[in-house]
Design a protein around this motif. Structure first.
Motif, short mmCIF file in Angstrom:
data_model
loop_
_atom_site.label_atom_id
_atom_site.label_comp_id
_atom_site.label_asym_id
_atom_site.label_seq_id
_atom_site.Cartn_x
_atom_site.Cartn_y
_atom_site.Cartn_z
N UNK A 198 22.90 -25.25 31.69
CA UNK A 198 23.24 -24.39 30.55
C UNK A 198 23.03 -22.92 30.90
N UNK A 199 21.96 -22.64 31.62
CA UNK A 199 21.73 -21.26 32.07
C UNK A 199 22.93 -20.77 32.88
N UNK A 200 23.38 -21.59 33.83
CA UNK A 200 24.53 -21.19 34.67
C UNK A 200 25.78 -20.96 33.82
N UNK A 201 25.98 -21.81 32.82
CA UNK A 201 27.15 -21.66 31.96
C UNK A 201 27.10 -20.34 31.20
N UNK A 202 25.91 -19.98 30.73
CA UNK A 202 25.77 -18.74 29.98
C UNK A 202 25.92 -17.53 30.90
N UNK A 203 25.29 -17.59 32.06
CA UNK A 203 25.40 -16.47 33.00
C UNK A 203 26.86 -16.25 33.41
N UNK A 204 27.55 -17.35 33.68
CA UNK A 204 28.97 -17.23 34.03
C UNK A 204 29.78 -16.65 32.89
#
Lengths: 131, 131, 131, 131, 131, 131
Positions: free
Chosen positions: B103-109
Motif C-alpha cells: 500500500x505504501x508503494x501504491x501511494x508513493x507511486x
C-alpha cells in the motif's frame, strides 16, 4: 490558448459528470476539487486517475490518516504547492493533529537531509540490507 | 584520494566511539550501519545528525512503524538506493508487513503521478485550502 | 537589492540588443519573453543559453512539436511553473493538440509513478538491457 | 543495441579527436574522462557541452575550488553517482580539504531539509525579499 | 483549519521567544523571517532547526559568502521559491556580487544539464574516481 | 527479510500468471521484464500498473516512438537507472535512431538547465502565457 481551463459540472459531458458524481458520493462532498475539474480535459486520464486514487486511498491495511500522511510527505518532497495544500486538508480531515503534522515535517526534513548525506559520502549498502 | 572511507570503531576517536556506543545502545545492535561510519569523517556532522535522528525517530505521537514508512516514502521519491534499503529494513523491523509495504508503494507511486498532473495542468489552489 | 530585474530592450547594452534581435528574428516575434530579459543580467550566460537553445531547438531529425513536448515533459517533472507555461505555449504553437497534450500528461504521470515503483522494489536491470 | 558505448580516442573521428585534444590540453591530463567518451556519440552535443563547461569552469570571479564545490553540491542534491564521484575529485584537486567537504555536506544536507520545511509549512515570502 | 499560520513574537510562548531572541541577536536583525515564525508551530522542530542552522552557517573553514552560495545553489536545484528569495538575500548580504551570482547561475544550470547527460548515457564511473 | 524478490512465472499465482500472459501477448515477448516480476509482490498494484501502462502506451494520437521518448526523458530527469535502461530499449525498438537519441539528450539536458535558470532568476510568467 494553451492554458488549461477548469471543466465545471454545468459544462461537463455526461461521462465526466458520472465520474464527478462518483467522487462526490465517495467523498461526501458537494463539489469536486480543482484537480478533477482540470483532469476532466482528458476523459481517459480523468477516469484512470480517479479509479486509481479511489482504489489506493480506499479501505486497506493502513489507517486512512497514515495514507494521507504518506501522500503529503511525497508531495512536500516534490515541492508541489497544490498537492501540499490539498493533502494537508485531507490529512487533517482524516484525523491528523498539529503534533502529528509536526512529527511528519520533522521526518520529511530529516529524510531529505540524510538522503543527500548518504549520496555525498557515497555510502555502500550494508550487506545485511541486501538479503 | 577523494573517495570517503568508512571509520570503523577500532580506528575511531574517543568522541566518535562515544556516539557509536550511543547508537548501538539506543538501537540494541552490535555494530552501527555504514551511514554512521561515513558521517564519522566529520565529527560535528555525525553528532548533529545522530542527535537529530534520535530525537525525530524516538518516542512521539506517531507509531514507530509510521515514522519509518514516512522516511521510506521520502527516500523512494528521492531515488536514494542506500536509504531505500536501510529504511525498508527499519520499517519491517518496526512491524511493516508485505501488505503494508504494497500500500505504501501504491501511494508513493500515485502521489508522484498526481503531483505532476497538477503541475502540468497548472491547477490553481482551491480557495477552501487557503484558509 | 537582491531581486533580479528584467532588462528591457530600451535599457539594454548593444551586445544584449544584438542577441534580443536574433531571438526576435529567429522566432518571428515582436518582443522576447521574460526569461531572456532576466538572463540579460549576465551577458555570457545569455549568449551561451540562446546559442544552445537555438541549436538544440532548431531543425534536426525530430519534429519541432516533438522537441517542444520533450521540453515540456521535463519541465513538468521538475515542477517549474514558468517553464510549464512557456513550453505549453511553444508546443501548442508548434502543432500540439489537446489530445496530444492529454497523452503527454498521461505518460509524464505514469513515468513518474513507475520510476518510483522500480526504486522502491529495488528492481535489478534485466541482463538484456545491459548489452 | 540500445546501450551507449564509450568512444575511445583510437576509434574517434577527427572532429571528436580535436575536442578530446582540447580537453586534455586544457586540463593537463593524459586521457579524457568517461563522460566525454560517451558524449562523443553525438558530436554537436559533445562540442556544445565542452564549450560550455570550458567557459563556465574557466577563470572568472569565483575561485576554482568554489566553482567545483557548487557543481558538487548540485550533483549531490540530484543524486547523480557519477557526478558526485567526478566532481569530488575535481574539488579535491582544486584545493578542497576534508574539513571543507564536511562543511559542504552539512550545508547541502541542511538546505535539502529546510527547503522541505518551507514547502510543507507553506511559508510566504517575506516582503523584504521581494524588493 | 489545516493552513499553518505564522507565530508572531507577541503571541509566542516564552520558549519560542527565547529562540527568536537568539536568532535576532545572532543575525543582528529586528525581527525573524517568516520561516522561523512558521516553524514555531512545532517547538522541537524550531529548536533543532535553529541550532543546526546556527552551527552549520556559523564560523568555519568556508567563507560565509561561499556557505550562502552553496545553500542557494541547492535551493535553486530544488526549485524552492522561498528559499531562493531568502538565500539570495543572504548571499548578497554576505558579499556576493552580481558577477558572482551570474557565475553561480551558470554552474547550477550546467550541473543540472550534465547530471542528466551522464544519467541518459549511462556513463560508468572512471576507475580513478573509485579509489 | 526486507529485500523484495522477483516472482517468476513458475511460482506465480493464477491471477499473476494471467497478467503476465497478457503482457507477453501484448508485447510479443517470451518473458516479462523484471519490473513486472517485482510488482507481482502486490497483486492490486501489478494489475493497476499494467492496465495503466497498457492504456497509456497503447494506440493513440502520438506515435509509439514519441511516447517512448517522452517516457525516457522523464526517466532520465528522475535519474532512474532501471527506467533509463528499459525505456532506452523500448524507444530503440519503436524506431528511435542514434541521431534521435542525441537530440533527445540535448533537449533533456537543456531543459534541466533552463528550468533552474528560470528559478534562480525568479522570472515572472509572461502575461501572454496566462491566457
Amino acid at each position: 490558448m494553451p492554458k488549461p481551463q477548469a471543466i465545471e459540472y454545468a459544462n461537463a459531458s455526461p461521462a465526466v459528470r458520472e465520474i464527478f458524481d462518483d467522487i462526490k458520493a465517495t467523498r461526501k462532498v458537494d463539489d469536486v476539487n480543482n484537480v478533477w475539474k482540470y483532469l476532466a480535459n482528458d476523459l481517459p486520464l480523468l477516469r484512470r486517475t480517479w479509479a486509481g486514487v479511489k482504489e489506493v486511498m480506499g479501505p486497506g491495511v493502513l489507517d486512512p490518516v497514515v495514507k494521507e500522511m504518506l501522500y503529503l510527505a511525497v508531495s512536500i518532497t516534490n515541492n508541489c504547492g497544490y498537492c501540499v495544500a490539498s493533502h494537508s486538508a485531507g490529512a487533517y480531515k482524516a484525523g491528523m493533529t498539529d503534533a502529528m503534522f509536526g512529527e511528519l515535517m520533522s521526518i520529511v526534513g530529516m529524510a531529505n537531509e540524510t538522503n543527500r548525506l548518504v549520496t555525498g559520502y557515497r555510502v555502500p549498502i550494508d550487506p545485511m540490507f541486501e538479503q
